[in-house]
Scaffold this active site. Structure first.
Site, PDB file in Angstrom:
ATOM      1  N   CYS A 170       0.695  -1.381   0.001  1.00 46.74           N
ATOM      2  CA  CYS A 170      -0.061  -0.278  -0.044  1.00 46.74           C
ATOM      3  C   CYS A 170       0.893   1.104   0.071  1.00 46.74           C
ATOM      4  O   CYS A 170       0.301   2.351  -0.244  1.00 46.74           O
ATOM      5  CB  CYS A 170      -0.874   0.034   1.154  1.00 46.74           C
ATOM      6  SG  CYS A 170      -1.786  -1.386   1.272  1.00 46.74           S
ATOM      7  N   HIS A 310      -1.870   7.977   6.542  1.00 45.67           N
ATOM      8  CA  HIS A 310      -2.342   6.929   5.734  1.00 45.67           C
ATOM      9  C   HIS A 310      -3.592   6.354   6.030  1.00 45.67           C
ATOM     10  O   HIS A 310      -4.313   6.012   5.161  1.00 45.67           O
ATOM     11  CB  HIS A 310      -1.150   5.589   5.912  1.00 45.67           C
ATOM     12  CG  HIS A 310      -1.382   4.526   5.013  1.00 45.67           C
ATOM     13  ND1 HIS A 310      -1.281   4.631   3.671  1.00 45.67           N
ATOM     14  CD2 HIS A 310      -1.479   3.217   5.385  1.00 45.67           C
ATOM     15  CE1 HIS A 310      -1.410   3.416   3.176  1.00 45.67           C
ATOM     16  NE2 HIS A 310      -1.667   2.494   4.057  1.00 45.67           N
ATOM     17  N   GLU A 321       0.297   4.546  13.408  1.00 42.02           N
ATOM     18  CA  GLU A 321       0.709   5.687  12.875  1.00 42.02           C
ATOM     19  C   GLU A 321       0.527   7.050  13.892  1.00 42.02           C
ATOM     20  O   GLU A 321       1.260   7.704  13.762  1.00 42.02           O
ATOM     21  CB  GLU A 321      -0.382   5.936  11.536  1.00 42.02           C
ATOM     22  CG  GLU A 321       0.073   7.066  10.734  1.00 42.02           C
ATOM     23  CD  GLU A 321      -0.581   7.440   9.504  1.00 42.02           C
ATOM     24  OE1 GLU A 321      -0.149   7.898   8.608  1.00 42.02           O
ATOM     25  OE2 GLU A 321      -1.593   6.417   9.277  1.00 42.02           O
ATOM     26  N   LYS A 340      -9.323   8.245   3.468  1.00 46.22           N
ATOM     27  CA  LYS A 340      -9.617   6.821   2.953  1.00 46.22           C
ATOM     28  C   LYS A 340     -11.292   6.725   3.596  1.00 46.22           C
ATOM     29  O   LYS A 340     -12.000   5.796   3.068  1.00 46.22           O
ATOM     30  CB  LYS A 340      -8.897   5.673   3.723  1.00 46.22           C
ATOM     31  CG  LYS A 340      -7.513   5.522   2.613  1.00 46.22           C
ATOM     32  CD  LYS A 340      -6.787   4.414   3.280  1.00 46.22           C
ATOM     33  CE  LYS A 340      -5.396   4.441   2.427  1.00 46.22           C
ATOM     34  NZ  LYS A 340      -4.520   5.456   2.797  1.00 46.22           N
ATOM     35  N   HIS A 345      -9.679   2.521   0.524  1.00 43.20           N
ATOM     36  CA  HIS A 345      -8.324   2.184   0.333  1.00 43.20           C
ATOM     37  C   HIS A 345      -7.899   1.876  -1.307  1.00 43.20           C
ATOM     38  O   HIS A 345      -8.359   0.614  -1.641  1.00 43.20           O
ATOM     39  CB  HIS A 345      -7.746   1.185   1.292  1.00 43.20           C
ATOM     40  CG  HIS A 345      -6.400   1.094   1.461  1.00 43.20           C
ATOM     41  ND1 HIS A 345      -5.386   1.626   0.707  1.00 43.20           N
ATOM     42  CD2 HIS A 345      -5.650   0.364   2.334  1.00 43.20           C
ATOM     43  CE1 HIS A 345      -4.254   1.234   1.162  1.00 43.20           C
ATOM     44  NE2 HIS A 345      -4.321   0.546   2.221  1.00 43.20           N
ATOM     45  N   PHE A 404       1.827  -3.345   3.794  1.00 45.47           N
ATOM     46  CA  PHE A 404       2.077  -4.801   4.381  1.00 45.47           C
ATOM     47  C   PHE A 404       3.707  -5.082   4.158  1.00 45.47           C
ATOM     48  O   PHE A 404       4.312  -4.538   3.174  1.00 45.47           O
ATOM     49  CB  PHE A 404       1.432  -5.723   3.650  1.00 45.47           C
ATOM     50  CG  PHE A 404      -0.064  -5.875   4.162  1.00 45.47           C
ATOM     51  CD1 PHE A 404      -0.631  -5.081   5.088  1.00 45.47           C
ATOM     52  CD2 PHE A 404      -0.927  -7.284   3.870  1.00 45.47           C
ATOM     53  CE1 PHE A 404      -1.695  -5.373   5.865  1.00 45.47           C
ATOM     54  CE2 PHE A 404      -1.956  -7.321   4.464  1.00 45.47           C
ATOM     55  CZ  PHE A 404      -2.497  -6.405   5.420  1.00 45.47           C
TER      56      PHE A 404
END
Length: 417
Positions: A170, A310, A321, A340, A345, A404
């Site tokens: 991502c 993110h 985060e 998002k 996403h 990931f």
């Protein structure tokens, strides 16, 4: 910044002169900006997911997308949805940039990120032809190649510079933008068409993410499902789309009188080296990535006007985060937003979309609210924007993209000066 046309490192400054988007929130920068500013979610029920009896029945799809507005019918049949989305977004970005016709093609590169690659096309090929492989369509291999979208852009426009596909989950779109900026900064390219794409709303992809318990299961309330940093978040919402930026040497853009959206001023990437599908919970490595991106821009943390997080809407991701931001700012963070909640996403396109919107917002001095955010356990760590947009002075913005494998990519984008 230092001298008008030089980066603090001594290389070229990198201007953003074109932006093209194909997203669940709209097909233009103005449309997407309006949707994000209003906090208007796009997640909705998808009948094919219901029919497949998946645990999740909804996603964020690009609405009213007609590839034949850009491509011939034959071209549209030969390429898959990710390549269609990317080609159309790239065409819009290039039209926005209005590069001169005599721009040397061997000095224009294509740098694209994708997290899923051709998996959805491979899924379709397997489902339809597993018992009769001799009948596979002749375009199966080009449709399933992860580098196909980037190469299609180069082929369409005759760009003969470096053409590279990045896959850092991502973080892919952010990685592609950062690496493209580096190539321009150090003189390898004069212009780059850079960004990200994914179109992974498929039964195998969503089934796999559902098995990991990574997706929201709010089938009865899809519009409320993506809720970054909210106390009731239960996973992310899959989206699709493409985001493309045209980058070029600042001095060249100024010399030809181009409209400059701003610049990519700083970039850093690193890896948590912790877990294949979870961030390091203390946020330490991500914090270092943020700090290095700001330092790469020749700025201090205090110069950052807001942060585009993110913010996936997963419990561990958002928490890590927030801790990363808190490590940087010790409880005095600038306003933090995340898109998002509106778009879902977009996987490989997420970092590029966040960067484009962050730059647009920074130049206008408005930070969008985080859609669906009501109460947050992270509010004690960072200044989360919710409810209504927050007015701020135009200033550089930090945009995060995490993926990931512990992949971290951070960009600093500055309004035009």
């Amino acid at each position: 910044m230092s001298a008008p046309h030089r980066h603090p490192s001594g290389g070229h400054r990198v201007a953003v002169t074109g932006i093209g988007l194909k997203t669940p929130a709209g097909h233009t920068l103005d449309q997407v900006y309006a949707a994000v500013l209003a906090g208007r979610p796009t997640a909705a029920r998808v009948e094919r997911l219901v029919e497949a009896d998946l645990p999740v029945h909804f996603a964020c799809l690009v609405p009213e997308f007609d590839p034949e507005a850009y491509l011939s019918r034959r071209e549209a049949r030969q390429i898959d949805r990710p390549a269609q989305l990317l080609l159309c977004a790239a065409d819009d970005a290039l039209a926005d940039a209005a590069l001169p016709a005599d721009q040397p093609r061997d000095r224009i590169g294509v740098q694209i990120g994708t997290g899923i690659g051709g998996l959805s096309s491979m899924e379709a090929a397997t489902a339809g032809f597993v018992d009769r492989p001799r009948d596979l369509p002749v375009h199966t291999v080009p449709r399933t190649m992860a580098n196909s979208p980037a190469c299609r852009v180069a082929l369409r426009h005759g760009f003969q510079g470096v053409c590279t596909t990045y896959s850092s989950a991502c973080a892919s779109g952010g990685t592609a933008l950062g690496e493209a900026a580096r190539r321009i900064r150090h003189g390898e390219l004069d212009v780059a068409v850079a960004g990200g794409v994914d179109a992974a709303v498929s039964t195998v992809v969503l089934g796999a993410f559902a098995r990991m318990r990574a997706l929201s299961l709010r089938n009865d309330q899809p519009a409320l499902a993506s809720r970054p940093f909210d106390a009731d978040r239960d996973g992310f919402v899959m989206g699709e789309g493409a985001a493309v930026l045209v980058l070029e040497r600042w001095e060249s853009a100024r010399a030809r009188g181009a409209r400059i959206h701003g610049e990519i001023a700083g970039y850093a990437e690193n890896c948590d080296a912790f877990h294949i599908a979870a961030p390091h919970e203390d946020g330490e490595v991500a914090a270092r990535c943020m700090q290095r991106a700001v330092a790469d821009a020749g700025l201090s943390l205090a110069d950052i006007g807001h942060i585009s997080a993110h913010g996936t809407s997963t419990v561990p991701g958002d928490r890590a985060e927030a801790r990363a931001v808190e490590r940087c700012y010790r409880g005095q963070s600038p306003p933090v937003t995340a898109v998002k909640g509106v778009t879902g996403h977009l996987i490989g396109a997420a970092g590029a979309l966040a960067a484009a919107l962050a730059l647009h917002c920074a130049a206008r001095g408005l930070v969008p609210p985080i859609a669906n955010l009501r109460h947050s356990p992270e509010a004690d760590l960072v200044d989360l924007v919710h409810g209504t947009p927050r007015a701020v002075a135009p200033a550089p913005v930090l945009a995060n993209a995490f993926g990931f494998g512990g992949q971290n990519a951070c960009l600093v984008l500055a309004p035009p000066t």
